[in-house]
Design an enzyme around this catalytic site. Sequence first.
Site, short mmCIF file in Angstrom:
data_model
loop_
_atom_site.label_atom_id
_atom_site.label_comp_id
_atom_site.label_asym_id
_atom_site.label_seq_id
_atom_site.Cartn_x
_atom_site.Cartn_y
_atom_site.Cartn_z
N ARG A 151 2.78 -5.15 11.45
CA ARG A 151 1.66 -4.54 10.73
C ARG A 151 0.37 -4.67 11.52
NH1 ARG A 151 0.37 -6.32 4.62
NH2 ARG A 151 -0.32 -8.22 5.69
N LYS A 183 -4.88 -3.03 7.97
CA LYS A 183 -5.51 -4.22 7.40
C LYS A 183 -6.78 -4.52 8.20
CE LYS A 183 -4.20 -8.70 5.40
NZ LYS A 183 -4.48 -8.32 3.99
N GLU A 240 -4.22 0.37 -5.48
CA GLU A 240 -4.19 -1.05 -5.13
C GLU A 240 -4.97 -1.89 -6.12
OE1 GLU A 240 -4.44 -2.81 -1.41
OE2 GLU A 240 -3.61 -1.14 -0.29
#
Length: 339
Positions: free
Chosen positions: A82, A184, A220
């Site tokens: 990620r 992220k 989210e």
Amino acid sequence: MSYESINWDKLGFDYIKTDKRFLSHWRDGAWQKGTLTEDNVLHISEGSTALHYGQQCFEGLKAYRCKDGSINLFRPDQNAMRMQRSCGRLLMPQVPTEDFIEACKEVVRANERFIPPYGSGGALYLRPFVIGVGDNIGVRTAPEFIFSIFCIPVGAYFKGGLKPHNFLISGYDRAAPNGTGAAKVGGNYAASLMPGSEAKKANFADCIYLDPQTHSKIEEVGSANFFAITHDNEFVTPKSPSVLPGITRLSLIDLAQSRLGLKVIEGDVFIDNLKDFKEAGACGTAAVITPIGSITYKDEPHVFYSETDVGPITQKLYNELTGVQSGDIEAPAGWIVKV
């Protein structure tokens, strides 16, 4: 806070300076050999792109003390991949998976005394990050980069442990369509500071964001992913190019199918259809699983299983996940890396 003053039973999610952290520099087209350092202060150029243009990304993962005294890292390969995707999105050099995992191991070994005891509910939280540094002022990728990992002992992210919390639907957007929602990166979290603060001032645990295009679908939960359980015992979680692909979310999808026998649906979760769900939760590395007692939308609260008690399927998912992480339950192949 010093090591001697740590109360293992009352750990929250706060910064504590530990003994060592890992540090590596990218210069002249390659990552230099990293090292462990006691210095918890970064020395960077005032022109660093991380400071001016948000060229940075980070990760979060945990190390757990097992009953036999050994140490588990939970799915670090997924965090490495990620971070590579986040770096690619921001034109930063990627850290190879093997190097990422080895650096995590080094940090855990160097700070082993900070790992909360088995059975305490705590863990050693690792924060890897990559930032653009070096002398620069133009809007372009940085001339140099830093990859670092530090760690802190943590307890429950939400105070009170595994009990339902109430959430508020935000009128703000977390990320733009086709933006950086799936990476992220710090900018996503900077955008969430004000809506999160407003939700907490109104006595909610955090806010929940809807999709930025239609504002009709849940995406989210603050700094975590959303999931829900239907009345037919289906595990439902949003699927969107703006949703961060969480490691805990990915793990719960697998466990819900393979261990609990639930049908998993990744798709649209319309805010007007909350009545379809009997349980709901937020999941992430920091929060693990936080049961959602209620969601308030347009001043109307919708209560799920209970505002005081954890739903049975959410409880089973929590027990299965934390059991795997701590070594008490056999893990699916490849999930655990021993330090």
